[in-house]
Design a protein around this motif. Structure first.
Motif, short mmCIF file in Angstrom:
data_model
loop_
_atom_site.label_atom_id
_atom_site.label_comp_id
_atom_site.label_asym_id
_atom_site.label_seq_id
_atom_site.Cartn_x
_atom_site.Cartn_y
_atom_site.Cartn_z
N VAL A 188 26.01 6.16 41.92
CA VAL A 188 25.48 5.72 41.95
C VAL A 188 25.22 3.11 42.41
O VAL A 188 26.13 2.88 41.30
CB VAL A 188 25.01 5.28 40.57
N ASP A 189 24.49 3.18 43.04
CA ASP A 189 24.79 1.59 43.28
C ASP A 189 26.36 0.87 43.47
O ASP A 189 26.27 0.42 44.80
CB ASP A 189 24.52 0.46 41.80
N ILE A 190 27.33 1.16 43.04
CA ILE A 190 28.34 0.91 44.26
C ILE A 190 29.64 1.79 43.19
O ILE A 190 28.91 2.38 42.55
CB ILE A 190 28.66 -0.26 43.80
N LEU A 206 22.37 -10.34 43.05
CA LEU A 206 21.28 -9.21 41.81
C LEU A 206 20.76 -9.10 40.71
O LEU A 206 19.40 -9.39 40.98
CB LEU A 206 22.70 -8.19 42.20
N TYR A 207 21.44 -10.17 39.86
CA TYR A 207 20.71 -10.33 38.61
C TYR A 207 20.11 -11.10 38.52
O TYR A 207 19.05 -11.00 37.76
CB TYR A 207 22.01 -10.24 36.79
N ALA A 208 19.98 -12.18 39.15
CA ALA A 208 18.74 -13.16 39.20
C ALA A 208 17.99 -12.64 40.18
O ALA A 208 16.90 -12.95 40.23
CB ALA A 208 19.43 -14.04 40.18
N GLY A 255 22.33 4.07 32.72
CA GLY A 255 20.57 4.62 32.43
C GLY A 255 20.08 5.05 33.43
O GLY A 255 19.28 6.61 33.53
N ASP A 256 20.64 4.68 35.19
CA ASP A 256 20.40 5.27 36.38
C ASP A 256 20.26 6.80 36.44
O ASP A 256 19.58 7.71 37.01
CB ASP A 256 21.18 5.15 37.34
N GLY A 257 22.15 7.44 35.44
CA GLY A 257 22.68 8.10 36.05
C GLY A 257 21.87 9.45 35.04
O GLY A 257 21.42 10.63 35.89
N PHE A 271 29.99 2.53 36.21
CA PHE A 271 29.74 1.31 36.52
C PHE A 271 28.90 0.55 37.20
O PHE A 271 29.02 1.67 38.07
CB PHE A 271 30.93 1.06 36.36
N GLY A 272 28.30 0.28 37.20
CA GLY A 272 27.60 -1.19 38.63
C GLY A 272 28.51 -2.22 38.46
O GLY A 272 29.39 -2.42 38.92
N ILE A 273 26.69 -2.92 38.27
CA ILE A 273 27.70 -4.53 38.67
C ILE A 273 28.49 -5.37 37.85
O ILE A 273 28.29 -5.92 37.94
CB ILE A 273 26.06 -5.49 40.05
N ASP A 318 33.37 -5.66 34.95
CA ASP A 318 34.72 -6.90 35.40
C ASP A 318 35.89 -7.30 34.62
O ASP A 318 36.70 -8.40 35.26
CB ASP A 318 33.67 -8.24 34.29
N ARG A 319 36.33 -5.91 34.67
CA ARG A 319 37.65 -5.92 34.58
C ARG A 319 38.50 -4.47 34.95
O ARG A 319 37.48 -3.63 34.84
CB ARG A 319 38.35 -5.96 32.60
N THR A 320 39.83 -4.40 34.23
CA THR A 320 39.84 -3.05 34.56
C THR A 320 39.90 -2.05 33.78
O THR A 320 39.56 -2.65 32.75
CB THR A 320 41.76 -3.58 34.85
#
Ligand SMILES: NC(=O)C1=CN([C@@H]2O[C@H](COP(=O)(O)OP(=O)(O)OC[C@H]3O[C@@H](n4cnc5c(N)ncnc54)[C@H](O)[C@@H]3O)[C@@H](O)[C@H]2O)[C@@H](O)CC1
Ligand SMILES: Nc1ncnc2c1ncn2[C@@H]1O[C@H](COP(=O)(O)OP(=O)(O)O)[C@@H](O)[C@H]1O
Ligand SMILES: [K+]
Length: 599
Positions: free
Chosen positions: A220-222, A23-25, A92-94, A187-189, A192-194
Motif C-alpha cells: 500500500v503506497d510504498i 505528498l503531505y503538503a 488505516g488504509d489496510g 508503513f507508508g510515507i 523515517d527510521r530503521t
C-alpha cells in the motif's frame, strides 16, 4: 528487478516524482479546501481493493479483468488475503481494504503489528453498533479519534478477523497466516527510521510467508521499509513487493537506489487533482524510460558533420599494468553513439591494442602535451579522465588539458580519475574549480560520478551520499557547476537549463551493468552525442545519453527482444546479467540508436 524488453522503444512520457514532504503538503492542500481526510482514506482503500482484485485475477486466473470489477461473492473458491497493518494512516488504509474485500466476499485475515490490547479496547468504547456497520456511520462518529482508528473500527464492525503479530509470530505456518495475497500496510510515507524489534520481525515474516506460499505481495503506497524521499532501505529490512499501489502521486524513492528492488510493478492511484502548476508541488525529479527519436541524417553530409571526439585517458603509470581499456571502451562507445571521428590520447603502450579493437580511431601519445593541446582545438568534444591515473603527473595533465579545452570553448565530459583530480583540487582550493564553474555557465560540462566519486567530490562518506542521492547531486552541481549524472540503480541526471535545473531518474538499466568499464562506456555515449551538432539539443542531452546506455544494457540481457532466439543478428549468444561486459555494449548501443530512429 524488472528488465525491459525493447524490440521497439516504448514511448512513455516522463512521470513526475515527489518527496514525502510534498505528498503531505498535497494532502493538506486538499483538506484545507474542505475535503474530508477519512473520505480520502475510504476512496484510497476502495480503489486499492479493486486493483488488488485485478492483480489477483491476473496472477491466479491468468486473465486481465475489466476495468470495473464486479465484486461478488465467490462460491467455488474464496480468495484469501492477509493484511498486515501498522498504526499510522498506512495501516488505516489496510483496515479499510480489509473491510472492502470482506464485502466483496474475500476471506480476510488482518495481522496487526505494534498494537497493544488497549488499542482495541479503547476503540471498543467508540465502537459503532455492528448492526449499523457502515463506513459513513463511523466516519461521522467521534471526530477526536484518528482516521486510522476510525478505519480499525470500520473493519471490526464488519467482523473482519484480526490477530496481533506479537501473538502469532512463532508460528508462521499457522493457517491464519496462509493466504493467496498479502497486503503490506505497515508503513507508508511516514517511515523515517530503521524498523527494529517487532517491526523488523514482521517485515521478515511477511517476506518469508509470501515466498513460502508463492503469494502475491502488494504494498500500500510504498513497500514498508523504503524511504519515500530517498529510496533508501535501512539494513535491507523492507517488504519485497510484487506490486505497489502508489497513492496520490509517484514517490521518488520507488525508482532510485533500493526502492527499485522492492517496489515491483507500480500502479498510480491519483485520488486528488493536486495542483501541478503550483511551485510547492514542482516534482523533485522526472522518471524517464525512453529517449528522444533521432531524425535521419542528411544524405549530403560527411564525417565532419558529426563531430570529432577526443578521448583523453588510458594511462600507464610507470610500473603499473595500466588502464588502456577505459579509453578504448569510451572511444568505441562514442563511435557507436554516432560520432563522426575519434582520436584517443592514451599511453603509447596501448596504441596497438586500441587500433586492433577500434581501427577507426586515431591515436596520439597522452604525454605529448603540445600535440594533445593542438587536437583539443580541433575536437568537437573532449572526454577526459577514463583511466587517466591519479598520480601528480596525471593531475598536471588533467589541469593542462582542461585549461586548453576551456580556452578553446569545447564541451567537456569529466569522468573517473578526472573526478578524482577535481576532488583533490577542490580540497586545495585550486583556481581551476572556480574557473570550471564559471565556464560551465555558458558551456557544456558533464560530470559523471558514481557514489564513491561523489563522496570524494563532496568530501563526505559514501553512506552520506547514498542516504540522500538527490541532495548529493544538487550539491555537486552547486559546488562545481555543470550537468551531472549520479550513477547507480536509478541513475540521477541533473541538467541546468537557462533559468532552472531539472532532475531525471533513469528508469532503465540493470544490475548486469555493475561491472568494470560500464562508466567508461557512458562517458563515450555522452561525448558521442555531444559531438553530433546536427542533432537538436534534447537529442544530444545528458539524459538522452543515460537512457541510451541503460537501454543498451537492458537489450543485452532482455528475455523479450530479438536476441532471445539464442543468437542475435550478429551471431552473439544471448547474454545474461551475470557476465555482461562493458565490451558487449557498443553493438547494443548501435541497436538502440537505430530503434530510436525508427520510433
Ligand atoms: N491522510 C490521509 O487521509 C491519507 C493517508 N494515506 C496513507 O497514509 C500514509 C501516511 O500515513 P502516516 O503519516 O500515518 O505514516 P505511516 O503510516 O507511514 O506511519 C508513520 C508512523 O510510524 C512511525 N514510524 C516511522 N518509522 C518507524 C519505524 N521504523 N519503526 C516504528 N515506527 C515508525 C512514525 O513515527 C509514525 O507514527 C500514506 O503512505 C498513505 O498510505 C492515504 O490513505 C491517502 C489518504
Ligand atoms: N544496478 C544497476 N542498475 C542500473 N544501472 C547500473 C547498475 N549498476 C551499474 N549501472 C550503470 O553502469 C555504469 C557503471 O559505471 P561505473 O560505476 O563508473 O563503472 P566503471 O567505473 O567501472 O566504468 C553506470 O552508468 C551505472 O549507472
Ligand atoms: K506499505
Amino acid at each position: 528487478m524488472q528488465i525491459h524488453g525493447h524490440s521497439s522503444i516504448d514511448k512513455k512520457h516522463p512521470i513526475s516524482l515527489y518527496s514525502s514532504k510534498q505528498l503531505y503538503a498535497m494532502e493538506q492542500a486538499w483538506f484545507s479546501e474542505g475535503h474530508d481526510s477519512f473520505g480520502l482514506m475510504q476512496q484510497a482503500a476502495w480503489q486499492m481493493a479493486k486493483h488488488i482484485e485485478q492483480l489477483y485475477e491476473k496472477k491466479y486466473l491468468n486473465h486481465h479483468s475489466s476495468a470495473s470489477v464486479n465484486f461478488s461473492h465467490r462460491h467455488n473458491h474464496q480468495y484469501r488475503v492477509s493484511i498486515w497493518v501498522g498504526k499510522g494512516n498506512n495501516g488505516g488504509d489496510g483496515w479499510l481494504i480489509a473491510y472492502y474485500l470482506k464485502q466483496a466476499g474475500w476471506q480476510v485475515q488482518i495481522v496487526t503489528v505494534g498494537f497493544e490490547d488497549s488499542d482495541f479496547s479503547n476503540s471498543d468504547s467508540d465502537q459503532v453498533n455492528s448492526d449499523k456497520s457502515d463506513t459513513t456511520a463511523i466516519s461521522n462518529s467521534k471526530s477526536s479519534i484518528t482516521d486510522a482508528q476510525k478505519a480499525l473500527q470500520v473493519a471490526r464492525s464488519a467482523n473482519c478477523k484480526y490477530e496481533r503479530f506479537e501473538d502469532s509470530q512463532n508460528d508462521l505456518r499457522s493457517t491464519a497466516l496462509q493466504a493467496d495475497v498479502y497486503i503490506d500496510a505497515l508503513f507508508g510515507i511516514g517511515l523515517d527510521r530503521t524498523p527494529e524489534g517487532i517491526y523488523k520481525q514482521a517485515i521478515r515474516a511477511f517476506n518469508e510467508l509470501t515466498e513460502q506460499n508463492n503469494g502475491l505481495a502488494i504494498a500500500v503506497d510504498i513497500p514498508s521499509g523504503v524511504v519515500a524521499s530517498t529510496g533508501e532501505v535501512f539494513d535491507r529490512i523492507a517488504i519485497k513487493a510484487d506490486a505497489t499501489l502508489c497513492l496520490i502521486a509517484r514517490k521518488f524513492g520507488l525508482h532510485t537506489k533500493d526502492g527499485v528492488d522492492y517496489s515491483g510493478q507500480v500502479t498510480d492511484i491519483p485520488l486528488i487533482p493536486y495542483q501541478v502548476d503550483n511551485v510547492a508541488f514542482e516534482p523533485v525529479a522526472k522518471l524517464i524510460t525512453t529517449g528522444q527519436a533521432f531524425s535521419p541524417r542528411r544524405q549530403n553530409s560527411y564525417k565532419g558533420s558529426y563531430g570529432h571526439v577526443l578521448v583523453i585517458g588510458g594511462n600507464r603509470i610507470d610500473g603499473s599494468q595500466g588502464m588502456g581499456g577505459a579509453a578504448i571502451l569510451s572511444a568505441s562507445s562514442s563511435m557507436a553513439a554516432g560520432a563522426g571521428k575519434i582520436t584517443v590520447a592514451c599511453h603509447e603502450a596501448f596504441h596497438g591494442a586500441l587500433l586492433t579493437s577500434l581501427p577507426d580511431a586515431m591515436t596520439i601519445n597522452l604525454h605529448d602535451a603540445q600535440g594533445v593541446q593542438h587536437l583539443i582545438k580541433a575536437a568537437s568534444v573532449v572526454a577526459i579522465g577514463m583511466g587517466l591515473g591519479r598520480d601528480d603527473k596525471a593531475q598536471a595533465l588533467f589541469v593542462n588539458y582542461i585549461q586548453a579545452a576551456m580556452t578553446a570553448k569545447k564541451p567537456i565530459v569529466i569522468d573517473a580519475d578526472g573526478l578524482y583530480h577535481l576532488a583533490s583540487l577542490q580540497l586545495k582550493n585550486d583556481k581551476l574549480i572556480s574557473q570550471l564553474r564559471e565556464y560551465s555557465t555558458d558551456n557544456e560540462v558533464c560530470l559523471t560520478p558514481h557514489s564513491g566519486e561523489a563522496a570524494k567530490l563532496l568530501n563526505k562518506k559514501i553512506h552520506e551520499i547514498e542516504s540522500d542521492r538527490l541532495s548529493a547531486i544538487k550539491l555537486c552541481a552547486q559546488t562545481y557547476g555543470g550537468n551531472w549524472v549520479l550513477k547507480g540503480a536509478g541513475s540521477l541526471v541533473l541538467e541546468r537549463g537557462l533559468d532552472q535545473e531539472q532532475v531525471y531518474v533513469c528508469g532503465v538499466g540493470n544490475a548486469g551493468m555493475a561491472t568494470a568499464g560500464m562508466g567508461d562506456v557512458l562517458s563515450g555515449v555522452i561525448a558521442g552525442l555531444l559531438a553530433q551538432q546536427d542533432l537538436e539539443p534534447e537529442m544530444r542531452s545528458l539524459h538522452q545519453a543515460v537512457i541510451i546506455h541503460g537501454l543498451a544494457g537492458d537489450i543485452l540481457v532482455s528475455q523479450t527482444n530479438q536476441y532471445n532466439s539464442g543468437k542475435s543478428d550478429r551471431g552473439h549468444l544471448l547474454i545474461g546479467q551475470r557476465g555482461l561486459q562493458a565490451q558487449d555494449m557498443p553493438v547494443a548501443i548501435r541497436h538502440v540508436m537505430q530503434l530510436l530512429v525508427d520510433s
